[in-house]
Design a protein around this motif. Structure first.
Motif, PDB file in Angstrom:
ATOM      1  N   LEU A  76       0.878  -1.167   0.000  1.00 54.03           N
ATOM      2  CA  LEU A  76       0.000   0.000   0.000  1.00 54.03           C
ATOM      3  C   LEU A  76       0.909   1.207   0.000  1.00 54.03           C
ATOM      4  N   GLU A  77       0.757   2.065  -1.010  1.00 56.47           N
ATOM      5  CA  GLU A  77       1.733   3.126  -1.250  1.00 56.47           C
ATOM      6  C   GLU A  77       1.064   4.494  -1.425  1.00 56.47           C
ATOM      7  N   PRO A  78       0.754   5.179  -0.330  1.00 57.40           N
ATOM      8  CA  PRO A  78       0.278   6.559  -0.458  1.00 57.40           C
ATOM      9  C   PRO A  78       1.324   7.399  -1.191  1.00 57.40           C
ATOM     10  N   SER A  79       0.873   8.278  -2.074  1.00 62.79           N
ATOM     11  CA  SER A  79       1.794   9.071  -2.884  1.00 62.79           C
ATOM     12  C   SER A  79       1.407  10.541  -2.831  1.00 62.79           C
ATOM     13  N   SER A  80       2.418  11.390  -2.930  1.00 66.14           N
ATOM     14  CA  SER A  80       2.192  12.826  -2.817  1.00 66.14           C
ATOM     15  C   SER A  80       3.339  13.577  -3.471  1.00 66.14           C
ATOM     16  N   THR A  81       3.132  14.852  -3.703  1.00 64.37           N
ATOM     17  CA  THR A  81       4.217  15.700  -4.186  1.00 64.37           C
ATOM     18  C   THR A  81       5.058  16.221  -3.030  1.00 64.37           C
ATOM     19  N   GLY A  82       4.756  15.772  -1.814  1.00 64.80           N
ATOM     20  CA  GLY A  82       5.502  16.237  -0.654  1.00 64.80           C
ATOM     21  C   GLY A  82       5.039  17.596  -0.170  1.00 64.80           C
ATOM     22  N   ASP A  83       3.764  17.896  -0.418  1.00 57.68           N
ATOM     23  CA  ASP A  83       3.245  19.200  -0.028  1.00 57.68           C
ATOM     24  C   ASP A  83       3.028  19.283   1.484  1.00 57.68           C
TER      25      ASP A  83
END
Length: 239
Positions: free
Chosen positions: A164-171
């Motif tokens: 399970l891999e939550p992803s984001s731009t690091g905001d």
């Protein structure tokens, strides 16, 4: 098997990858190439821009959901069999990396428990957003892992797993989200990795690896009595 997960829309897209059988006639797909570019470059850049331009969390969430719905429509159109060569899965970074920057964190869960984990993850994301007004602005991912006992710290040591891999731009809000997500994943019996799970804590490692972590400490102390290979990161997590 690869999953593309949209918790706020209660949607999952399943992508199956198999070796190409001899004699099977599958075509190259231009829209598939477009889909890869959108997933790897356009969507992260858009998520980053939305986060910096729109101040209202509700408006940001609505815009991100709209883009993800459009993306799912594209994924549905590319669901037919196409040929992809191995090198085409490699991601080429743009000249200005910030334009397509994204990051993720990974936990693995037993295959037979994963459907319930997904339901719990959907509820977790919605509850976190309600309390903190933050949601991941890139589509979350998941992959199936075959059992691998080649390493004491293999994420699939005990059997087949799904990540399970939550992803984001690091905001802003991402780091706090990961702290809560790690506790959530650990409570459900997840297994982290040392190089792909952000904000990992010693208690998460102890619960996930148990006796394997103890065995590793004993082996390391015996083979490296001067602690030449014991850096601060692993010293913190493994003791």
């Amino acid at each position: 098997m690869r999953l593309h997960i949209s918790p706020f829309d209660d949607r999952i897209i399943v992508e199956r990858r198999t070796p190409l059988d001899e004699g099977v006639n599958l075509s190259r797909s231009g829209i598939w190439q477009i889909r890869n570019s959108v997933m790897r470059n356009v969507l992260p850049a858009f998520g980053s821009t939305v986060g910096s331009v729109l101040s209202s969390p509700g408006l940001r969430s609505a815009v991100v959901s709209g883009v993800q719905r459009a993306l799912r429509a594209t994924l549905d159109r590319t669901a037919k069999g196409v040929v992809m060569h191995a090198h085409e899965w490699m991601r080429e970074l743009p000249p200005e990396p910030w334009k397509a920057r994204y990051t993720y964190s990974l936990w693995a869960f037993p295959q037979d428990k994963f459907p319930k984990v997904l339901g719990a993850y959907f509820a977790f994301c919605k509850a976190h957003y309600k309390e903190n007004r933050y949601r991941c602005n890139v589509v979350s991912g998941a992959s199936r892992l075959h059992q691998d006992r080649g390493s004491l710290f293999s994420a699939s040591y005990t059997g087949s797993m799904f990540t399970l891999e939550p992803s984001s731009t690091g905001d802003r809000g991402w780091d706090d989200f990961l702290i809560d997500f790690n506790d959530f994943a650990s409570a459900l019996g997840g297994t982290p990795t040392f190089n792909q799970t952000r904000a990992l804590q010693p208690e998460h490692v102890a619960k996930a690896f148990g006796d394997r972590a103890k065995l590793f400490r004993a082996l390391r102390q015996r083979t490296d009595p001067l602690n030449r290979l014991r850096n601060s990161y692993f010293a913190y997590l493994l003791g």
